[in-house]
Design a protein around this motif. Sequence first.
Motif, PDB file in Angstrom:
ATOM      1  N   ARG A   1      -8.731  41.061  -3.062  1.00 48.97           N
ATOM      2  CA  ARG A   1      -9.830  41.720  -3.775  1.00 48.97           C
ATOM      3  C   ARG A   1     -11.077  41.811  -2.891  1.00 48.97           C
ATOM      4  O   ARG A   1     -11.765  42.836  -2.864  1.00 48.97           O
ATOM      5  CB  ARG A   1     -10.120  40.959  -5.076  1.00 48.97           C
TER       6      ARG A   1
ATOM      7  N   ASN B   1     -13.960  49.591  -0.184  1.00 48.62           N
ATOM      8  CA  ASN B   1     -14.532  50.564  -1.128  1.00 48.62           C
ATOM      9  C   ASN B   1     -16.027  50.767  -0.921  1.00 48.62           C
ATOM     10  O   ASN B   1     -16.537  51.870  -1.076  1.00 48.62           O
ATOM     11  CB  ASN B   1     -14.318  50.093  -2.581  1.00 48.62           C
TER      12      ASN B   1
ATOM     13  N   ASP C   1     -10.599  44.654  -0.568  1.00 51.98           N
ATOM     14  CA  ASP C   1     -10.761  45.942  -1.261  1.00 51.98           C
ATOM     15  C   ASP C   1     -12.230  46.259  -1.515  1.00 51.98           C
ATOM     16  O   ASP C   1     -12.658  47.405  -1.429  1.00 51.98           O
ATOM     17  CB  ASP C   1     -10.021  45.921  -2.606  1.00 51.98           C
ATOM     18  N   ILE C   2     -12.983  45.246  -1.870  1.00 51.64           N
ATOM     19  CA  ILE C   2     -14.403  45.461  -2.151  1.00 51.64           C
ATOM     20  C   ILE C   2     -15.124  45.970  -0.906  1.00 51.64           C
ATOM     21  O   ILE C   2     -15.911  46.922  -0.966  1.00 51.64           O
ATOM     22  CB  ILE C   2     -15.052  44.155  -2.679  1.00 51.64           C
TER      23      ILE C   2
HETATM   24  C1  NAG Z   1     -11.351  50.638  -4.791  1.00 55.97           C
HETATM   25  O1  NAG Z   1     -11.276  52.014  -4.967  1.00 55.97           O
HETATM   26  C2  NAG Z   1     -10.049  52.440  -5.538  1.00 55.97           C
HETATM   27  C3  NAG Z   1     -10.033  53.934  -5.496  1.00 55.97           C
HETATM   28  O2  NAG Z   1     -11.232  54.449  -6.014  1.00 55.97           O
HETATM   29  C4  NAG Z   1      -9.943  51.876  -6.948  1.00 55.97           C
HETATM   30  O3  NAG Z   1      -8.718  52.263  -7.514  1.00 55.97           O
HETATM   31  C5  NAG Z   1     -10.011  50.372  -6.880  1.00 55.97           C
HETATM   32  O4  NAG Z   1     -10.057  49.841  -8.188  1.00 55.97           O
HETATM   33  C6  NAG Z   1     -11.250  49.931  -6.136  1.00 55.97           C
HETATM   34  N1  NAG Z   1     -11.162  48.505  -5.958  1.00 55.97           N
HETATM   35  C7  NAG Z   1     -12.223  47.719  -6.013  1.00 55.97           C
HETATM   36  C8  NAG Z   1     -11.961  46.268  -5.775  1.00 55.97           C
HETATM   37  O5  NAG Z   1     -13.348  48.098  -6.235  1.00 55.97           O
END
Ligand code: NAG
Length: 498
Positions: free
Chosen positions: A205, A212, A208-209
């Motif tokens: 996570r 993003n 991913d943060i």
């Molecule tokens: C990151 O972005 C993707 C695509 O927009 C989204 O599906 C995902 O939930 C996001 N993850 C986080 C941790 O913000």
Amino acid sequence: MARCCDGWVMTHGFFNLFLSSFVLLSAGQTVDAAGKPHILQILTTHVAWSDVGWRSDDFRTPTLDRLRKEGVELFRFYTQPRTLSAGVALDTGKYPYTLGVRASPGTSYHGQMNFSLPLEYKLVQEYLQDQGYATKLVGKWLLGFCDWAHTPLSRGFESHYGTLATAGDHFNHTVNRAGGYDFRSDKEVEWDAQGKYLTTLLNQRAVDIVRNHSDSNDPRPLFISLSHGALHAPLQAPDKYVNMCSHISDSDRRLRCAMMAAVDEGVQEILDVMSDVGYDDNLLVVFTPVNGGGGNYGSWTYPLRGKKATLYEGGIRVPAFFHSKTLLPNSSFVYRGLMHQTDMLPTLLKAAKVATADLPTDIDGVNNWNRIVNKKPSARKVIVHDVDVAYGWGAVRDGKWKLIYFKHNASELCTGWLLFPREEKKPKKVECKEWELYDTNQDPGEENDLSELKLFRLNKMKRIYADAEARAVPHLIVVNTTRTYPENFGGVWTPYGC
Ligand SMILES: *[C@@H]1O[C@H](CO)[C@@H](O)[C@H](O)[C@H]1NC(C)=O
Ligand SMILES: *[C@@H]1O[C@H](CO)[C@@H](O)[C@H](O)[C@H]1NC(C)=O
Ligand SMILES: *[C@@H]1O[C@H](CO)[C@@H](O)[C@H](O)[C@H]1NC(C)=O
Ligand SMILES: *[C@@H]1O[C@H](CO)[C@@H](O)[C@H](O)[C@H]1NC(C)=O
Ligand SMILES: *[C@@H]1O[C@H](CO)[C@@H](O)[C@H](O)[C@H]1NC(C)=O
Ligand SMILES: *[C@@H]1O[C@H](CO)[C@@H](O)[C@H](O)[C@H]1NC(C)=O
């Protein structure tokens, strides 16, 4: 700008269009976030002095070892003896015992108890939000959840992925002893987490943060608090990590090594993505366990005495460091000045370029940022480790001197040295005194009580203790109440009503 946004409704497009470094706050003001560093705070729990690779070569933490070596080791970093008071100290910058939260016997916190930190205290992530930070909690929330107003999204974090209650099974995410599922993504129950290893989920996570944040061109600096459940019991890890520790014969120590290896691997993954997106040139990494060793079960506090939940060094002195490629003195600097968990709040704010005059003054923590950067002695002289007037225990420190008080003879908190196989240091029977005095520079293992030899020092320390006691407030009333039980909420830990 005023016409645009009502709270947090602005979009990334808005950022792109109007802002470079100015960030609009929910209150409607803007703050110049230019140049403020990204902050990655890595918290672990039940990690003892010798539960990291750089202190004990049976552990496999190459990334943390490297960061420690390239960064600034905080050689005298002190935490609270238990997780709950540690969380309060870190987040508020105030001594928990002055807020009615302490770590003495009978104050052990479980999800079944109705603790929630009162809303009147401002938290580190709220201060950072005021500075324009995007604040993310990944992992364990430590401050209670009686209603949503007490939970991370209302307490300074814009997202939360992790647990609300207390320690649980690292795969099925049910709370130890009590049962009940505990995993959320913001306010939603995150059933997808079932069966997946907690440490891996949290690391992923955080990656991913970062990705993003960069993909969306969000101009705000990031504050990620990566609050691991590791190394809390039950000791569990996927085979991949257990195999990395197969050289360890003691099964508990092998599992601790494996859990720490999983934490370490994630740090490297997060740093890789930070580097990919170009955040690593202005990044501060903070590593600090929230409390000391778990005692037996393969946790090595050696050469320190005692363990978690005691006021001996093994419970409160932990391995910690800062790392940054650009913000700190060059490599291999060991900062020997004192630091306490409460100092983290003003020190991080200073790292976030808050003017000294604007640092909060109603806290116990002191800002040590400039002292560390300039390799100067610590601004911290005295630490009140804990004081419980009702139970009758506590400890204070003045520089190297430490005074411990036990009202009760043979208290369960008066403990010896833990088994450390390689040094054949056996736990020995100890007799505790009402007052114990140690020189923690000469005697970091607290083997030689000096209370009978150093009477002048003893009396001086007793005066510091008396001053500390004068600030103690009664415990918050916290009870094991069926209202909190997950059975009332479909088997999921849920805000139950304050
Ligand atoms: C990151 O972005 C993707 C695509 O927009 C989204 O599906 C995902 O939930 C996001 N993850 C986080 C941790 O913000
Ligand atoms: C809370 O009370 C229940 C019922 O008496 C008991 O089974 C449980 O062990 C208690 N939990 C804690 C953490 O004390
Ligand atoms: C989760 O694992 C624990 C062991 O750590 C076990 O006692 C419990 O029954 C499991 N719960 C579920 C719902 O699988
Ligand atoms: C640290 O020292 C190394 C080797 O002397 C040097 O290459 C590097 O640029 C220095 N880094 C900083 C931040 O001063
Ligand atoms: C503590 O109690 C033991 C017996 O339980 C006694 O021998 C010892 O003298 C006591 N120590 C102090 C400091 O009162
Ligand atoms: C916990 O419950 C007790 C007993 O009902 C109550 O006195 C106390 O105020 C409650 N604490 C919180 C934080 O809700």
